[in-house]
Design a protein around this motif. Structure first.
Motif, PDB file in Angstrom:
ATOM      1  N   THR A 198       0.777   2.962   0.685  1.00 30.11           N
ATOM      2  CA  THR A 198       1.112   1.613   1.136  1.00 30.11           C
ATOM      3  C   THR A 198       0.748   0.591   0.074  1.00 30.11           C
ATOM      4  OG1 THR A 198       0.811   2.214   3.454  1.00 30.11           O
ATOM      5  CG2 THR A 198       0.704  -0.117   2.927  1.00 30.11           C
ATOM      6  N   TYR A 199      -0.420   0.776  -0.534  1.00 27.34           N
ATOM      7  CA  TYR A 199      -0.833  -0.180  -1.567  1.00 27.34           C
ATOM      8  C   TYR A 199       0.090  -0.101  -2.779  1.00 27.34           C
ATOM      9  CZ  TYR A 199      -3.578  -3.067  -4.606  1.00 27.34           C
ATOM     10  OH  TYR A 199      -3.970  -4.084  -5.440  1.00 27.34           O
ATOM     11  N   GLN A 200       0.474   1.097  -3.184  1.00 23.53           N
ATOM     12  CA  GLN A 200       1.351   1.247  -4.347  1.00 23.53           C
ATOM     13  C   GLN A 200       2.749   0.699  -4.087  1.00 23.53           C
ATOM     14  OE1 GLN A 200       1.210   5.367  -5.452  1.00 23.53           O
ATOM     15  NE2 GLN A 200      -0.829   5.188  -6.357  1.00 23.53           N
ATOM     16  N   GLU A 201       3.242   0.882  -2.860  1.00 22.04           N
ATOM     17  CA  GLU A 201       4.593   0.425  -2.531  1.00 22.04           C
ATOM     18  C   GLU A 201       4.668  -1.082  -2.286  1.00 22.04           C
ATOM     19  OE1 GLU A 201       5.749   2.738   0.849  1.00 22.04           O
ATOM     20  OE2 GLU A 201       5.710   4.613  -0.299  1.00 22.04           O
ATOM     21  N   ARG A 202       3.679  -1.626  -1.562  1.00 22.99           N
ATOM     22  CA  ARG A 202       3.757  -3.024  -1.142  1.00 22.99           C
ATOM     23  C   ARG A 202       2.634  -3.899  -1.671  1.00 22.99           C
ATOM     24  NH1 ARG A 202       4.666  -2.011   5.236  1.00 22.99           N
ATOM     25  NH2 ARG A 202       2.666  -1.008   4.896  1.00 22.99           N
ATOM     26  N   PHE A 248      -7.684  -1.706   9.663  1.00 24.38           N
ATOM     27  CA  PHE A 248      -8.195  -0.728  10.617  1.00 24.38           C
ATOM     28  C   PHE A 248      -7.216  -0.587  11.781  1.00 24.38           C
ATOM     29  CE2 PHE A 248     -10.648   0.207  14.469  1.00 24.38           C
ATOM     30  CZ  PHE A 248     -11.191   1.429  14.119  1.00 24.38           C
ATOM     31  N   TYR A 249      -6.670  -1.694  12.231  1.00 22.25           N
ATOM     32  CA  TYR A 249      -5.701  -1.687  13.330  1.00 22.25           C
ATOM     33  C   TYR A 249      -4.459  -0.873  12.958  1.00 22.25           C
ATOM     34  CZ  TYR A 249      -2.453  -3.373  16.870  1.00 22.25           C
ATOM     35  OH  TYR A 249      -1.546  -3.434  17.882  1.00 22.25           O
ATOM     36  N   ASP A 250      -3.951  -1.055  11.738  1.00 25.96           N
ATOM     37  CA  ASP A 250      -2.788  -0.297  11.277  1.00 25.96           C
ATOM     38  C   ASP A 250      -3.073   1.202  11.296  1.00 25.96           C
ATOM     39  OD1 ASP A 250      -1.287  -2.622  10.742  1.00 25.96           O
ATOM     40  OD2 ASP A 250      -2.087  -2.751   8.694  1.00 25.96           O
ATOM     41  N   GLN A 251      -4.258   1.574  10.830  1.00 29.44           N
ATOM     42  CA  GLN A 251      -4.617   2.990  10.800  1.00 29.44           C
ATOM     43  C   GLN A 251      -4.752   3.535  12.223  1.00 29.44           C
ATOM     44  OE1 GLN A 251      -6.211   4.601   6.974  1.00 29.44           O
ATOM     45  NE2 GLN A 251      -4.239   4.694   7.934  1.00 29.44           N
ATOM     46  N   CYS A 252      -5.286   2.742  13.133  1.00 30.67           N
ATOM     47  CA  CYS A 252      -5.407   3.185  14.527  1.00 30.67           C
ATOM     48  C   CYS A 252      -4.039   3.391  15.161  1.00 30.67           C
ATOM     49  CB  CYS A 252      -6.219   2.188  15.343  1.00 30.67           C
ATOM     50  SG  CYS A 252      -7.975   2.230  14.976  1.00 30.67           S
ATOM     51  N   GLN A 253      -3.102   2.520  14.859  1.00 32.95           N
ATOM     52  CA  GLN A 253      -1.747   2.675  15.394  1.00 32.95           C
ATOM     53  C   GLN A 253      -1.119   3.971  14.901  1.00 32.95           C
ATOM     54  OE1 GLN A 253       0.089  -1.117  14.206  1.00 32.95           O
ATOM     55  NE2 GLN A 253       0.570  -1.372  16.382  1.00 32.95           N
ATOM     56  N   TRP A 254      -1.407   4.357  13.673  1.00 31.10           N
ATOM     57  CA  TRP A 254      -0.885   5.593  13.104  1.00 31.10           C
ATOM     58  C   TRP A 254      -1.580   6.801  13.724  1.00 31.10           C
ATOM     59  CZ3 TRP A 254      -3.806   8.831   9.736  1.00 31.10           C
ATOM     60  CH2 TRP A 254      -3.092   9.873   9.187  1.00 31.10           C
TER      61      TRP A 254
END
Length: 49
Positions: free
Chosen positions: A22-26, A32-38
């Protein structure tokens, strides 16, 4: 116990890979919320399988 540690290690590596990609692309970090959703659907699939 080894099985659990192996699965946790794999999960950690997948999450790290996802953050790096994600960091390399965007050029933005996942929260933490994004990771929890995944993680939530993965956890639900693991409970049924």
């Amino acid at each position: 116990m080894e099985s659990i540690l192996g699965r946790l290690n794999c999960l950690y590596n997948q999450a790290l890979e996802r953050r790096n990609a994600t960091y390399q692309e965007r050029e933005e970090s996942l929260s933490f919320y994004d990771q929890c959703q995944w993680l939530t659907p993965l956890r639900a699939a693991n409970e049924h399988g």
